[in-house]
Design a protein around this motif. Sequence first.
Motif, PDB file in Angstrom:
ATOM      1  N   ASP A   5     -17.350  -9.738  -7.503  1.00  0.00           N
ATOM      2  CA  ASP A   5     -16.618  -8.676  -6.813  1.00  0.00           C
ATOM      3  C   ASP A   5     -15.924  -9.221  -5.574  1.00  0.00           C
ATOM      4  OD1 ASP A   5     -16.036  -5.744  -6.478  1.00  0.00           O
ATOM      5  OD2 ASP A   5     -17.112  -6.098  -4.607  1.00  0.00           O
ATOM      6  N   LEU A   6     -16.615 -10.089  -4.851  1.00  0.00           N
ATOM      7  CA  LEU A   6     -16.032 -10.705  -3.659  1.00  0.00           C
ATOM      8  C   LEU A   6     -14.842 -11.585  -4.034  1.00  0.00           C
ATOM      9  CD1 LEU A   6     -16.269 -11.120  -0.603  1.00  0.00           C
ATOM     10  CD2 LEU A   6     -17.796 -13.044  -1.051  1.00  0.00           C
ATOM     11  N   LYS A   7     -14.962 -12.279  -5.142  1.00  0.00           N
ATOM     12  CA  LYS A   7     -13.878 -13.133  -5.624  1.00  0.00           C
ATOM     13  C   LYS A   7     -12.655 -12.299  -5.985  1.00  0.00           C
ATOM     14  CE  LYS A   7     -12.801 -16.537  -9.226  1.00  0.00           C
ATOM     15  NZ  LYS A   7     -13.332 -17.255 -10.416  1.00  0.00           N
ATOM     16  N   GLU A   8     -12.887 -11.162  -6.641  1.00  0.00           N
ATOM     17  CA  GLU A   8     -11.779 -10.282  -7.019  1.00  0.00           C
ATOM     18  C   GLU A   8     -11.071  -9.729  -5.787  1.00  0.00           C
ATOM     19  OE1 GLU A   8     -13.248  -7.260  -9.584  1.00  0.00           O
ATOM     20  OE2 GLU A   8     -13.495  -8.591 -11.312  1.00  0.00           O
ATOM     21  N   LYS A   9     -11.859  -9.339  -4.783  1.00  0.00           N
ATOM     22  CA  LYS A   9     -11.266  -8.823  -3.542  1.00  0.00           C
ATOM     23  C   LYS A   9     -10.398  -9.886  -2.875  1.00  0.00           C
ATOM     24  CE  LYS A   9     -14.423  -5.153  -2.027  1.00  0.00           C
ATOM     25  NZ  LYS A   9     -14.993  -4.845  -3.331  1.00  0.00           N
ATOM     26  N   ILE A  63      -5.600  -5.375 -13.826  1.00  0.00           N
ATOM     27  CA  ILE A  63      -6.902  -4.742 -14.066  1.00  0.00           C
ATOM     28  C   ILE A  63      -7.788  -4.825 -12.829  1.00  0.00           C
ATOM     29  CG2 ILE A  63      -9.030  -4.870 -15.420  1.00  0.00           C
ATOM     30  CD1 ILE A  63      -7.324  -5.882 -17.763  1.00  0.00           C
ATOM     31  N   ILE A  64      -7.894  -6.034 -12.254  1.00  0.00           N
ATOM     32  CA  ILE A  64      -8.764  -6.175 -11.080  1.00  0.00           C
ATOM     33  C   ILE A  64      -8.141  -5.516  -9.849  1.00  0.00           C
ATOM     34  CG2 ILE A  64      -9.794  -8.295 -11.968  1.00  0.00           C
ATOM     35  CD1 ILE A  64      -8.148  -9.854  -9.919  1.00  0.00           C
ATOM     36  N   PHE A  65      -6.802  -5.454  -9.808  1.00  0.00           N
ATOM     37  CA  PHE A  65      -6.143  -4.791  -8.685  1.00  0.00           C
ATOM     38  C   PHE A  65      -6.505  -3.312  -8.667  1.00  0.00           C
ATOM     39  CE2 PHE A  65      -2.783  -2.453  -6.590  1.00  0.00           C
ATOM     40  CZ  PHE A  65      -2.485  -3.226  -5.480  1.00  0.00           C
ATOM     41  N   GLU A  66      -6.360  -2.652  -9.815  1.00  0.00           N
ATOM     42  CA  GLU A  66      -6.681  -1.225  -9.891  1.00  0.00           C
ATOM     43  C   GLU A  66      -8.166  -0.988  -9.634  1.00  0.00           C
ATOM     44  OE1 GLU A  66      -6.093   2.624 -12.872  1.00  0.00           O
ATOM     45  OE2 GLU A  66      -5.264   0.655 -13.408  1.00  0.00           O
ATOM     46  N   LYS A  67      -8.987  -1.867 -10.151  1.00  0.00           N
ATOM     47  CA  LYS A  67     -10.433  -1.746  -9.950  1.00  0.00           C
ATOM     48  C   LYS A  67     -10.793  -1.834  -8.468  1.00  0.00           C
ATOM     49  CE  LYS A  67     -14.721  -4.280 -10.914  1.00  0.00           C
ATOM     50  NZ  LYS A  67     -15.292  -5.484 -11.579  1.00  0.00           N
ATOM     51  N   GLN A  68     -10.213  -2.814  -7.781  1.00  0.00           N
ATOM     52  CA  GLN A  68     -10.524  -3.004  -6.366  1.00  0.00           C
ATOM     53  C   GLN A  68      -9.910  -1.912  -5.496  1.00  0.00           C
ATOM     54  OE1 GLN A  68     -12.695  -5.025  -5.062  1.00  0.00           O
ATOM     55  NE2 GLN A  68     -13.165  -5.833  -7.102  1.00  0.00           N
ATOM     56  N   ARG A  70      -9.615   1.190  -6.359  1.00  0.00           N
ATOM     57  CA  ARG A  70     -10.488   2.358  -6.503  1.00  0.00           C
ATOM     58  C   ARG A  70     -11.780   2.176  -5.708  1.00  0.00           C
ATOM     59  NH1 ARG A  70      -8.502   5.852 -10.150  1.00  0.00           N
ATOM     60  NH2 ARG A  70      -7.117   5.072 -11.793  1.00  0.00           N
ATOM     61  N   LYS A  71     -12.296   0.959  -5.706  1.00  0.00           N
ATOM     62  CA  LYS A  71     -13.563   0.700  -5.022  1.00  0.00           C
ATOM     63  C   LYS A  71     -13.388   0.581  -3.509  1.00  0.00           C
ATOM     64  CE  LYS A  71     -16.533  -2.170  -6.638  1.00  0.00           C
ATOM     65  NZ  LYS A  71     -17.193  -3.395  -7.155  1.00  0.00           N
ATOM     66  N   THR A  72     -12.279  -0.025  -3.098  1.00  0.00           N
ATOM     67  CA  THR A  72     -12.091  -0.331  -1.676  1.00  0.00           C
ATOM     68  C   THR A  72     -11.244   0.709  -0.955  1.00  0.00           C
ATOM     69  OG1 THR A  72     -12.212  -2.690  -2.234  1.00  0.00           O
ATOM     70  CG2 THR A  72     -11.371  -2.111  -0.056  1.00  0.00           C
ATOM     71  N   ILE A  73      -9.990   0.834  -1.367  1.00  0.00           N
ATOM     72  CA  ILE A  73      -9.072   1.746  -0.685  1.00  0.00           C
ATOM     73  C   ILE A  73      -9.485   3.197  -0.867  1.00  0.00           C
ATOM     74  CG2 ILE A  73      -6.664   2.458  -0.444  1.00  0.00           C
ATOM     75  CD1 ILE A  73      -7.223  -0.410   0.379  1.00  0.00           C
ATOM     76  N   GLY A  74      -9.988   3.518  -2.055  1.00  0.00           N
ATOM     77  CA  GLY A  74     -10.350   4.902  -2.328  1.00  0.00           C
ATOM     78  C   GLY A  74     -11.645   5.348  -1.683  1.00  0.00           C
ATOM     79  N   GLY A  75     -12.449   4.406  -1.190  1.00  0.00           N
ATOM     80  CA  GLY A  75     -13.731   4.750  -0.582  1.00  0.00           C
ATOM     81  C   GLY A  75     -13.693   4.731   0.935  1.00  0.00           C
ATOM     82  N   LYS A  76     -14.886   4.541   1.525  1.00  0.00           N
ATOM     83  CA  LYS A  76     -14.990   4.532   2.988  1.00  0.00           C
ATOM     84  C   LYS A  76     -14.236   3.364   3.607  1.00  0.00           C
ATOM     85  CE  LYS A  76     -19.421   6.934   3.462  1.00  0.00           C
ATOM     86  NZ  LYS A  76     -20.816   6.843   3.969  1.00  0.00           N
ATOM     87  N   THR A  77     -14.193   2.253   2.865  1.00  0.00           N
ATOM     88  CA  THR A  77     -13.493   1.078   3.391  1.00  0.00           C
ATOM     89  C   THR A  77     -12.035   1.393   3.673  1.00  0.00           C
ATOM     90  OG1 THR A  77     -14.961  -0.336   2.082  1.00  0.00           O
ATOM     91  CG2 THR A  77     -12.976  -1.348   2.969  1.00  0.00           C
ATOM     92  N   LEU A 196      -3.692   7.862  -5.058  1.00  0.00           N
ATOM     93  CA  LEU A 196      -3.411   7.401  -6.415  1.00  0.00           C
ATOM     94  C   LEU A 196      -4.629   6.779  -7.082  1.00  0.00           C
ATOM     95  CD1 LEU A 196      -1.079   7.042  -8.489  1.00  0.00           C
ATOM     96  CD2 LEU A 196      -0.740   4.757  -7.528  1.00  0.00           C
ATOM     97  N   PHE A 197      -5.364   5.965  -6.316  1.00  0.00           N
ATOM     98  CA  PHE A 197      -6.523   5.259  -6.872  1.00  0.00           C
ATOM     99  C   PHE A 197      -7.822   5.865  -6.346  1.00  0.00           C
ATOM    100  CE2 PHE A 197      -3.191   1.904  -6.781  1.00  0.00           C
ATOM    101  CZ  PHE A 197      -3.095   1.692  -8.149  1.00  0.00           C
ATOM    102  N   LYS A 198      -8.077   7.083  -6.736  1.00  0.00           N
ATOM    103  CA  LYS A 198      -9.311   7.742  -6.316  1.00  0.00           C
ATOM    104  C   LYS A 198     -10.495   7.136  -7.065  1.00  0.00           C
ATOM    105  CE  LYS A 198      -7.194  12.179  -5.147  1.00  0.00           C
ATOM    106  NZ  LYS A 198      -7.166  13.638  -5.433  1.00  0.00           N
ATOM    107  N   PRO A 199     -11.632   6.990  -6.371  1.00  0.00           N
ATOM    108  CA  PRO A 199     -12.819   6.434  -7.043  1.00  0.00           C
ATOM    109  C   PRO A 199     -13.209   7.283  -8.244  1.00  0.00           C
ATOM    110  CG  PRO A 199     -13.142   6.554  -4.668  1.00  0.00           C
ATOM    111  CD  PRO A 199     -11.886   7.317  -4.964  1.00  0.00           C
ATOM    112  N   ILE A 200     -13.596   6.607  -9.306  1.00  0.00           N
ATOM    113  CA  ILE A 200     -14.036   7.318 -10.506  1.00  0.00           C
ATOM    114  C   ILE A 200     -15.464   7.793 -10.288  1.00  0.00           C
ATOM    115  CG2 ILE A 200     -14.489   7.126 -12.972  1.00  0.00           C
ATOM    116  CD1 ILE A 200     -12.380   4.933 -13.087  1.00  0.00           C
TER     117      ILE A 200
END
Length: 207
Positions: A5-9, A63-68, A70-77, A196-200
């Motif tokens: 996950d860190l590598k993808e970020k 794929i990893i862009f959309e995943k990150q 949703r996890k990063t921008i869409g959350g508290k981060t 746009l990229f709300k967490p699932i």
Amino acid sequence: MEKNDLKEKAIVFGATFGLFLPVRLFFSAYVSEDWLGSLGIMSALAILLVVLIKRKKLGWFGIIFEKQMRKTIGGKTGKYLIGFAIFFLVYFGATLMFIDRGNTIYAEDAEIFYLAIMEKEGYNINDLSSYELIGPQLTYHQGSKNLSIFSNFEYMFSIAYSVMNDMSNGWIEHLLVIMMVEQIELIGLLFFYRKLFKPISKVEVTN
């Protein structure tokens, strides 16, 4: 945080930063020196990126862009990133203000400091106390006697940033304008990406 996950970020944010800033620098340097002329470049690239991702044109990176996102921008981060962007917007704006004041209100003092640092025209940094400097008293005369500490800091930063900008032949001011515009667009894009990229949401399955 998992190693993968860190590598993808790192890949996502490294790639996007490596794309947006050079394009902005190139555009402002060779296409339009006016900061308004470069406004919208980052947004256009970001929207193009989203379109390509939605159409599955970027392969594994999409794929990893959309995943990150949703996890990063869409959350508290994402909220923290917006806060940091606002902080840097204020910082870059304040620095530009100091440079402007150093080039206008304290222009004579800034020139003396510059000549003394560069040891030109007989000036020397060790003899600053012997030169006639306007100093922050100019601010006092404008009715700010109760803000003497603030005035001293304002004078110090104005002179320092103005001299550094002169030593860089105006490059610092140019870069600050670019970075300030970048923050304005970044704040807007962060809100756009958060929508746009709300967490699932995880749905609990019960038997």
